[in-house]
Design a protein around this motif. Structure first.
Motif: not given
Ligand code: C5P
Length: 224
Positions: A91-97, A124-129, A144-146, A158-160, A162-164
């Motif tokens: 579960i990716f609830a972080a607000a990643v920069a 930055n790397p997209d951790i969720l994706a 994921g969270f949006a 669309s985030k769902l 795109r991120k898979g």
């Molecule tokens: O920032 P964004 O709207 O793209 O975030 C959507 C989801 O992607 C969230 O679950 C967030 O935790 C995750 N995310 C991530 N790594 C990032 C950006 C977002 O894991 N660099």
């Protein structure tokens, strides 16, 4: 006996903001408090799961019985997430920069007559994706969270794709809602109707409730 529907499951959760260094004393951050992710960690632990929480800098105490990895930057968060795999549920609830400073200063930046310091940003790397697209160690359920300030449902759908990921918890974080940093949340759970990869998307809108209640409801859905 207390029901423990997630007994035997390993749950990985990210929470909080990330801090991206500019120089030794400054950083880029955001307004995430970590409250929603910490509440999910506590609810999953209470449901019997083994919980690993990877958190950015927050003002919260570690939930009881949860393994917490404290990190600062997005790259450190990805490293700890990878190290925590395999997991049954992520579960990716972080607000990643989204960006970090490419030319991080080794010393504190000084004011000069030459004008503003030239900050260069890199993505930055997209951790969720990254985790959702793993072929070997992808957790069977990736959530994921949006956090959006407009076109909430459309952006989340669309985030769902795109991120898979399998589910998206969409929440409106416009300043007027008080969600960012606040104690309450209004969320919409978006998931594939059939559970198939390209199935139609279902939107389940929940009433406003505390972040603890959102966490308990989400854990109940996962258990189902
Ligand atoms: O920032 P964004 O709207 O793209 O975030 C959507 C989801 O992607 C969230 O679950 C967030 O935790 C995750 N995310 C991530 N790594 C990032 C950006 C977002 O894991 N660099």
């Amino acid at each position: 006996p207390v029901p423990r529907p997630l007994a035997g499951k390993r749950v990985l959760i990210t929470a909080g903001p990330t801090h991206e260094p500019i120089d030794p004393v400054r950083y880029i951050a955001n307004r995430s408090s970590g409250k929603q992710g910490f509440a999910i960690a506590a609810a999953a632990q209470a449901a019997g799961a083994e919980v690993i929480l990877v958190s950015g800098p927050v003002d919260l105490s570690d939930p009881q019985g949860v393994t917490v990895k404290h990190v600062e930057s997005a790259r450190q968060m990805l490293e700890q997430v990878r190290a925590a795999l395999p997991a049954d549920i992520a579960i990716f609830a972080a607000a990643v920069a989204d960006w970090r400073v490419a030319n991080e200063g080794e010393q504190k930046l000084k004011k000069t007559s030459a004008g503003m310091p030239p900050l260069q940003l890199v993505e930055n790397p997209d951790i969720l994706a990254t985790i959702a697209k793993l072929t070997d160690q992808r957790p069977p359920l990736v959530i994921g969270f949006a956090a959006e300030t407009e076109h909430l449902i459309d952006n989340a759908k669309s985030k769902l794709a795109r991120k898979g990921c399998d589910w998206i918890v969409a929440n409106d974080v416009s300043p007027a809602t008080g969600v960012m940093g606040g104690d309450r949340n209004t969320v919409h759970l978006i998931s594939r109707k059939s559970g198939e990869k390209d199935g139609e998307l279902a939107v389940d809108s929940w009433p406003a409730m505390t972040k603890e209640q959102v966490a308990i409801e989400l854990v109940a859905h996962i258990a189902k």
